[in-house]
Design a protein around this motif. Structure first.
Motif, PDB file in Angstrom:
ATOM      1  N   THR A  73       0.795  -1.230   0.000  1.00  0.00           N
ATOM      2  CA  THR A  73       0.000   0.000   0.000  1.00  0.00           C
ATOM      3  C   THR A  73       0.829   1.282   0.000  1.00  0.00           C
ATOM      4  O   THR A  73       0.270   2.367  -0.051  1.00  0.00           O
ATOM      5  CB  THR A  73      -0.905   0.021   1.241  1.00  0.00           C
ATOM      6  N   HIS A  75       2.439   2.909  -2.136  1.00  0.00           N
ATOM      7  CA  HIS A  75       2.432   3.778  -3.316  1.00  0.00           C
ATOM      8  C   HIS A  75       1.024   4.263  -3.658  1.00  0.00           C
ATOM      9  O   HIS A  75       0.780   4.708  -4.775  1.00  0.00           O
ATOM     10  CB  HIS A  75       3.007   3.046  -4.531  1.00  0.00           C
ATOM     11  N   THR A  76       0.094   4.172  -2.713  1.00  0.00           N
ATOM     12  CA  THR A  76      -1.289   4.565  -2.963  1.00  0.00           C
ATOM     13  C   THR A  76      -1.352   6.032  -3.373  1.00  0.00           C
ATOM     14  O   THR A  76      -0.810   6.896  -2.697  1.00  0.00           O
ATOM     15  CB  THR A  76      -2.157   4.316  -1.705  1.00  0.00           C
ATOM     16  N   GLU A  77      -2.020   6.309  -4.498  1.00  0.00           N
ATOM     17  CA  GLU A  77      -2.125   7.667  -5.037  1.00  0.00           C
ATOM     18  C   GLU A  77      -3.448   8.346  -4.735  1.00  0.00           C
ATOM     19  O   GLU A  77      -3.548   9.565  -4.792  1.00  0.00           O
ATOM     20  CB  GLU A  77      -1.972   7.637  -6.563  1.00  0.00           C
ATOM     21  N   VAL A  79      -7.408   8.110  -2.525  1.00  0.00           N
ATOM     22  CA  VAL A  79      -8.376   7.538  -1.596  1.00  0.00           C
ATOM     23  C   VAL A  79      -9.696   8.258  -1.842  1.00  0.00           C
ATOM     24  O   VAL A  79      -9.765   9.483  -1.777  1.00  0.00           O
ATOM     25  CB  VAL A  79      -7.947   7.738  -0.125  1.00  0.00           C
ATOM     26  N   MET A  93      -4.411   5.010   7.202  1.00  0.00           N
ATOM     27  CA  MET A  93      -3.675   4.911   5.930  1.00  0.00           C
ATOM     28  C   MET A  93      -2.313   5.579   6.010  1.00  0.00           C
ATOM     29  O   MET A  93      -1.348   5.083   5.433  1.00  0.00           O
ATOM     30  CB  MET A  93      -4.499   5.484   4.795  1.00  0.00           C
ATOM     31  N   TRP A  97      -0.624   2.094   6.532  1.00  0.00           N
ATOM     32  CA  TRP A  97      -0.386   1.816   5.114  1.00  0.00           C
ATOM     33  C   TRP A  97       0.879   2.493   4.626  1.00  0.00           C
ATOM     34  O   TRP A  97       1.427   2.137   3.612  1.00  0.00           O
ATOM     35  CB  TRP A  97      -1.555   2.313   4.274  1.00  0.00           C
ATOM     36  N   LYS A  98       1.302   3.527   5.330  1.00  0.00           N
ATOM     37  CA  LYS A  98       2.449   4.333   4.910  1.00  0.00           C
ATOM     38  C   LYS A  98       2.169   4.974   3.545  1.00  0.00           C
ATOM     39  O   LYS A  98       3.044   5.050   2.679  1.00  0.00           O
ATOM     40  CB  LYS A  98       3.741   3.502   4.854  1.00  0.00           C
ATOM     41  N   ALA A  99       0.907   5.427   3.369  1.00  0.00           N
ATOM     42  CA  ALA A  99       0.548   6.118   2.133  1.00  0.00           C
ATOM     43  C   ALA A  99       1.445   7.341   1.989  1.00  0.00           C
ATOM     44  O   ALA A  99       1.736   8.023   2.972  1.00  0.00           O
ATOM     45  CB  ALA A  99      -0.918   6.546   2.167  1.00  0.00           C
ATOM     46  N   CYS A 103      -0.552  11.409  -1.682  1.00  0.00           N
ATOM     47  CA  CYS A 103      -1.797  10.672  -1.927  1.00  0.00           C
ATOM     48  C   CYS A 103      -2.976  11.639  -1.848  1.00  0.00           C
ATOM     49  O   CYS A 103      -3.136  12.362  -0.872  1.00  0.00           O
ATOM     50  CB  CYS A 103      -1.943   9.559  -0.891  1.00  0.00           C
TER      51      CYS A 103
END
Length: 169
Positions: A73, A75-77, A79, A93, A97-99, A103
């Protein structure tokens, strides 16, 4: 002395491997949370996986089972949130998640449908362009969460089911 130096070099120069092959992982590009429904969009094939769960953590586990792959997770761009505790989810997150700080966060009815109707990359582009043109406030996860924590009004971009920005009334 040479043996000690060699031993130290062996320890520090072994590389960092988790033992998981990159091809055996699914990298989350976007997530849409709509009540107890979570939809995940992934890099490469933009596959969307939807699951029902009582928490984001449970949804992640259910998606891993559905995919047969471990989910990454970091590299989540994007939400997209709807009918959920936005602050709690964003805190999770960012911390678990270390978003990345870049993001983007948005609102949208039928959030999962948005990911099914339009690629996450395109939605992020729409939001970034709207930010640049001053059509929406800055909506990266750090700014949004900071506004929530400081009890400031935070108006997130509102997306239509087609993944376009909707004018607020």
């Amino acid at each position: 002395m040479k043996k000690i130096i060699l031993a130290v070099m062996c320890i520090f120069l072994t590389g960092c491997s988790t033992g998981i092959d990159v091809n055996e992982m699914a990298y989350v590009r976007a997530v849409a949370i709509d009540g107890n429904n979570c939809s995940f969009s992934f890099y490469l094939d933009e596959q969307v996986v939807s699951v029902s769960a009582d928490s984001v953590e449970s949804a992640e586990s259910a998606a891993e089972l559905a995919l047969g792959k471990k989910i990454f997770t970091g590299h989540t761009e994007l939400v997209i949130l709807n009918e959920c505790d936005e602050r709690e989810i964003l805190e999770y997150m960012l911390s678990e998640w270390k978003a990345p700080p870049s993001c983007r966060v948005a609102n949208g009815e039928n959030a999962g449908e948005i990911l099914k109707n339009r690629k996450a990359e395109e939605i992020v582009g729409v939001i970034e362009t709207a930010e640049e043109k001053g059509l929406t406030e800055k909506c990266d996860i750090v700014t949004v969460l900071g506004n929530f924590l400081n009890n400031k009004n935070c108006e997130l971009p509102l997306l239509t089911s087609k993944g376009k920005l909707q004018n607020r009334q």
